[in-house]
Design a protein around this motif. Structure first.
Motif, PDB file in Angstrom:
ATOM      1  N   ALA A 188       0.816  -1.218   0.000  1.00 22.54           N
ATOM      2  CA  ALA A 188       0.000   0.000   0.000  1.00 22.54           C
ATOM      3  C   ALA A 188       0.850   1.269   0.000  1.00 22.54           C
ATOM      4  CB  ALA A 188      -0.929  -0.004   1.216  1.00 22.54           C
ATOM      5  N   GLY A 189       2.161   1.119   0.063  1.00 29.02           N
ATOM      6  CA  GLY A 189       3.046   2.282   0.106  1.00 29.02           C
ATOM      7  C   GLY A 189       2.986   3.023   1.419  1.00 29.02           C
ATOM      8  N   LYS A 190       2.586   2.348   2.482  1.00 30.90           N
ATOM      9  CA  LYS A 190       2.402   2.992   3.780  1.00 30.90           C
ATOM     10  C   LYS A 190       3.512   2.697   4.773  1.00 30.90           C
ATOM     11  CE  LYS A 190      -1.655   4.775   2.825  1.00 30.90           C
ATOM     12  NZ  LYS A 190      -1.810   6.226   2.698  1.00 30.90           N
ATOM     13  N   LEU A 191       4.468   1.840   4.413  1.00 32.09           N
ATOM     14  CA  LEU A 191       5.534   1.522   5.351  1.00 32.09           C
ATOM     15  C   LEU A 191       6.623   2.577   5.245  1.00 32.09           C
ATOM     16  CD1 LEU A 191       6.694  -1.888   6.409  1.00 32.09           C
ATOM     17  CD2 LEU A 191       8.429  -0.174   5.966  1.00 32.09           C
ATOM     18  N   LYS A 192       6.900   3.231   6.341  1.00 33.21           N
ATOM     19  CA  LYS A 192       7.884   4.312   6.363  1.00 33.21           C
ATOM     20  C   LYS A 192       9.076   3.897   7.213  1.00 33.21           C
ATOM     21  CE  LYS A 192       4.918   7.025   4.289  1.00 33.21           C
ATOM     22  NZ  LYS A 192       4.946   7.039   2.854  1.00 33.21           N
ATOM     23  N   VAL A 193      10.228   4.453   6.899  1.00 29.33           N
ATOM     24  CA  VAL A 193      11.406   4.230   7.724  1.00 29.33           C
ATOM     25  C   VAL A 193      11.847   5.552   8.329  1.00 29.33           C
ATOM     26  CG1 VAL A 193      12.206   2.210   6.435  1.00 29.33           C
ATOM     27  CG2 VAL A 193      12.997   4.473   5.765  1.00 29.33           C
ATOM     28  N   GLU A 194      12.491   5.471   9.492  1.00 35.34           N
ATOM     29  CA  GLU A 194      12.986   6.657  10.186  1.00 35.34           C
ATOM     30  C   GLU A 194      14.431   6.931   9.789  1.00 35.34           C
ATOM     31  OE1 GLU A 194      11.014   7.102  14.439  1.00 35.34           O
ATOM     32  OE2 GLU A 194      12.203   5.273  14.291  1.00 35.34           O
ATOM     33  N   PRO A 232      25.282   1.972  15.328  1.00 33.41           N
ATOM     34  CA  PRO A 232      25.145   0.764  14.519  1.00 33.41           C
ATOM     35  C   PRO A 232      25.676  -0.491  15.206  1.00 33.41           C
ATOM     36  CG  PRO A 232      26.784   2.240  13.570  1.00 33.41           C
ATOM     37  CD  PRO A 232      26.089   2.997  14.652  1.00 33.41           C
ATOM     38  N   GLY A 233      26.755  -0.345  15.977  1.00 38.76           N
ATOM     39  CA  GLY A 233      27.285  -1.505  16.696  1.00 38.76           C
ATOM     40  C   GLY A 233      26.283  -2.081  17.678  1.00 38.76           C
ATOM     41  N   LYS A 234      25.531  -1.205  18.334  1.00 42.42           N
ATOM     42  CA  LYS A 234      24.527  -1.682  19.288  1.00 42.42           C
ATOM     43  C   LYS A 234      23.356  -2.361  18.581  1.00 42.42           C
ATOM     44  CE  LYS A 234      25.360   1.113  23.373  1.00 42.42           C
ATOM     45  NZ  LYS A 234      24.778   2.021  24.374  1.00 42.42           N
ATOM     46  N   VAL A 235      22.972  -1.839  17.405  1.00 46.23           N
ATOM     47  CA  VAL A 235      21.892  -2.474  16.644  1.00 46.23           C
ATOM     48  C   VAL A 235      22.318  -3.878  16.223  1.00 46.23           C
ATOM     49  CG1 VAL A 235      20.484  -2.354  14.558  1.00 46.23           C
ATOM     50  CG2 VAL A 235      20.966  -0.270  15.845  1.00 46.23           C
ATOM     51  N   ILE A 236      23.561  -4.005  15.769  1.00 47.80           N
ATOM     52  CA  ILE A 236      24.081  -5.317  15.367  1.00 47.80           C
ATOM     53  C   ILE A 236      24.148  -6.247  16.573  1.00 47.80           C
ATOM     54  CG2 ILE A 236      26.142  -6.519  14.524  1.00 47.80           C
ATOM     55  CD1 ILE A 236      26.606  -3.994  12.730  1.00 47.80           C
ATOM     56  N   ASP A 237      24.664  -5.750  17.699  1.00 47.87           N
ATOM     57  CA  ASP A 237      24.757  -6.573  18.907  1.00 47.87           C
ATOM     58  C   ASP A 237      23.382  -7.069  19.351  1.00 47.87           C
ATOM     59  OD1 ASP A 237      27.463  -6.123  18.880  1.00 47.87           O
ATOM     60  OD2 ASP A 237      27.472  -4.719  20.573  1.00 47.87           O
ATOM     61  N   SER A 238      22.382  -6.210  19.245  1.00 47.46           N
ATOM     62  CA  SER A 238      21.022  -6.598  19.631  1.00 47.46           C
ATOM     63  C   SER A 238      20.499  -7.717  18.741  1.00 47.46           C
ATOM     64  CB  SER A 238      20.102  -5.375  19.550  1.00 47.46           C
ATOM     65  OG  SER A 238      18.769  -5.748  19.809  1.00 47.46           O
ATOM     66  N   ALA A 239      20.748  -7.621  17.427  1.00 52.75           N
ATOM     67  CA  ALA A 239      20.306  -8.669  16.502  1.00 52.75           C
ATOM     68  C   ALA A 239      21.009  -9.985  16.810  1.00 52.75           C
ATOM     69  CB  ALA A 239      20.573  -8.247  15.062  1.00 52.75           C
ATOM     70  N   LEU A 273      14.988   0.048  14.213  1.00 48.26           N
ATOM     71  CA  LEU A 273      14.030  -1.053  14.240  1.00 48.26           C
ATOM     72  C   LEU A 273      14.070  -1.835  12.931  1.00 48.26           C
ATOM     73  CD1 LEU A 273      11.660  -2.590  15.546  1.00 48.26           C
ATOM     74  CD2 LEU A 273      10.131  -0.916  14.503  1.00 48.26           C
ATOM     75  N   ARG A 274      14.053  -1.131  11.808  1.00 47.57           N
ATOM     76  CA  ARG A 274      14.019  -1.804  10.507  1.00 47.57           C
ATOM     77  C   ARG A 274      15.361  -2.439  10.169  1.00 47.57           C
ATOM     78  NH1 ARG A 274       8.878  -3.018  10.132  1.00 47.57           N
ATOM     79  NH2 ARG A 274       7.512  -1.197  10.105  1.00 47.57           N
ATOM     80  N   LEU A 275      16.463  -1.784  10.537  1.00 44.93           N
ATOM     81  CA  LEU A 275      17.772  -2.389  10.322  1.00 44.93           C
ATOM     82  C   LEU A 275      17.890  -3.679  11.126  1.00 44.93           C
ATOM     83  CD1 LEU A 275      20.615  -2.291   9.114  1.00 44.93           C
ATOM     84  CD2 LEU A 275      21.296  -0.789  11.008  1.00 44.93           C
ATOM     85  N   SER A 276      17.454  -3.638  12.370  1.00 46.75           N
ATOM     86  CA  SER A 276      17.465  -4.833  13.211  1.00 46.75           C
ATOM     87  C   SER A 276      16.561  -5.927  12.636  1.00 46.75           C
ATOM     88  CB  SER A 276      17.025  -4.487  14.634  1.00 46.75           C
ATOM     89  OG  SER A 276      16.997  -5.641  15.435  1.00 46.75           O
ATOM     90  N   ARG A 296      14.211  -7.133   1.687  1.00 43.09           N
ATOM     91  CA  ARG A 296      14.673  -6.409   0.497  1.00 43.09           C
ATOM     92  C   ARG A 296      13.993  -5.045   0.397  1.00 43.09           C
ATOM     93  NH1 ARG A 296      15.594  -8.909  -5.377  1.00 43.09           N
ATOM     94  NH2 ARG A 296      17.677  -9.045  -4.502  1.00 43.09           N
ATOM     95  N   ARG A 297      12.692  -5.007   0.642  1.00 40.44           N
ATOM     96  CA  ARG A 297      11.969  -3.728   0.539  1.00 40.44           C
ATOM     97  C   ARG A 297      12.422  -2.750   1.612  1.00 40.44           C
ATOM     98  NH1 ARG A 297      10.988   0.107  -1.945  1.00 40.44           N
ATOM     99  NH2 ARG A 297       8.976   1.136  -1.945  1.00 40.44           N
ATOM    100  N   LEU A 298      12.663  -3.257   2.837  1.00 37.07           N
ATOM    101  CA  LEU A 298      13.148  -2.375   3.903  1.00 37.07           C
ATOM    102  C   LEU A 298      14.514  -1.797   3.549  1.00 37.07           C
ATOM    103  CD1 LEU A 298      12.128  -4.352   7.119  1.00 37.07           C
ATOM    104  CD2 LEU A 298      11.094  -2.257   6.233  1.00 37.07           C
ATOM    105  N   ALA A 299      15.391  -2.638   3.013  1.00 35.36           N
ATOM    106  CA  ALA A 299      16.713  -2.156   2.605  1.00 35.36           C
ATOM    107  C   ALA A 299      16.571  -1.054   1.557  1.00 35.36           C
ATOM    108  CB  ALA A 299      17.554  -3.311   2.063  1.00 35.36           C
ATOM    109  N   GLU A 300      15.663  -1.253   0.597  1.00 34.81           N
ATOM    110  CA  GLU A 300      15.450  -0.239  -0.442  1.00 34.81           C
ATOM    111  C   GLU A 300      14.898   1.054   0.150  1.00 34.81           C
ATOM    112  OE1 GLU A 300      12.925  -2.390  -3.082  1.00 34.81           O
ATOM    113  OE2 GLU A 300      14.599  -3.416  -4.084  1.00 34.81           O
ATOM    114  N   LEU A 301      13.973   0.942   1.104  1.00 29.59           N
ATOM    115  CA  LEU A 301      13.418   2.140   1.742  1.00 29.59           C
ATOM    116  C   LEU A 301      14.480   2.900   2.530  1.00 29.59           C
ATOM    117  CD1 LEU A 301       9.966   0.767   2.980  1.00 29.59           C
ATOM    118  CD2 LEU A 301      10.334   2.518   1.233  1.00 29.59           C
ATOM    119  N   MET A 302      15.495   2.179   3.031  1.00 27.65           N
ATOM    120  CA  MET A 302      16.606   2.836   3.737  1.00 27.65           C
ATOM    121  C   MET A 302      17.664   3.336   2.761  1.00 27.65           C
ATOM    122  SD  MET A 302      17.126   0.606   7.255  1.00 27.65           S
ATOM    123  CE  MET A 302      17.117  -1.033   6.513  1.00 27.65           C
TER     124      MET A 302
END
Length: 194
Positions: A22-28, A34-41, A72-75, A150-156
């Protein structure tokens, strides 16, 4: 509890897929570490690797202490790809390598799992597709995770892809723009998780 968590994951994937369509998913684009996001994943997926007696290697080289992205989306992308790497690897290892290349945050997740043929790779990022029907029966899943990733990566502003060899394993890569913030310094880390 496990069944409930699985069902919640399926529902969230379907909702994300519907938002994307629907084109409604947005990214911040907010300041993150970034290290903390990776560590969390890694924390969210490592237990499954331990349960399968897999070696889990992590290397971070030259990451900025801070940048701008959607944590959130990167994780979500990292957890999905790491989860797949673990799920499709019976023996051996899973590794994550994160570095900066040409103003891109570059993450490679490799495994020694079942691998895929070029024909299977072609379908991999399509919604509701998996490598083949026997994969669905053996490993479960909806076939939405990688399409969403893939779509999240493209939106980022980035890309995700894979290279794979049947019986040898797969390497998934994620590249997203490195939007620097003030106070840039590098973080390095190497670890072997038991």
């Amino acid at each position: 509890n496990e069944s409930g968590q699985h069902l919640l994951g399926v529902i969230n994937d379907v909702l994300d897929c519907a938002k994307i369509e629907a084109g409604k998913l947005k990214v911040e684009s907010i300041p993150i570490e970034p290290g903390k996001v990776i560590d969390s994943a890694i924390t969210l997926t490592a237990e499954r690797a331990y349960a399968r007696r897999l070696n889990f290697f992590v290397r971070e080289d030259g990451l900025p202490a801070h940048c701008r992205s959607d944590p959130l989306r990167l994780s979500q992308v990292l957890v999905n790809v790491l989860g797949n790497a673990i799920k499709f690897t019976d023996t051996g290892s899973v590794s994550l390598d994160a570095r900066v290349e040409a103003d891109q945050l570059c993450i490679r997740i490799s495994d020694t799992g079942i691998g895929m043929t070029p024909e299977q790779v072609e379908r991999l990022f399509l919604p509701f597709e998996q490598a083949d029907s026997s994969t669905t029966r053996r490993f479960g899943g909806t076939g939405l995770g990688l399409a969403i990733s893939r779509r999240l990566a493209e939106l980022m502003g980035g890309h995700v892809g894979v290279e794979s060899t049947p019986g040898v394993g797969s390497t998934f890569w994620l590249e997203v723009p490195l939007n620097k913030v003030a106070g840039h310094r590098q973080r390095q880390k190497a670890a072997v998780l038991p």
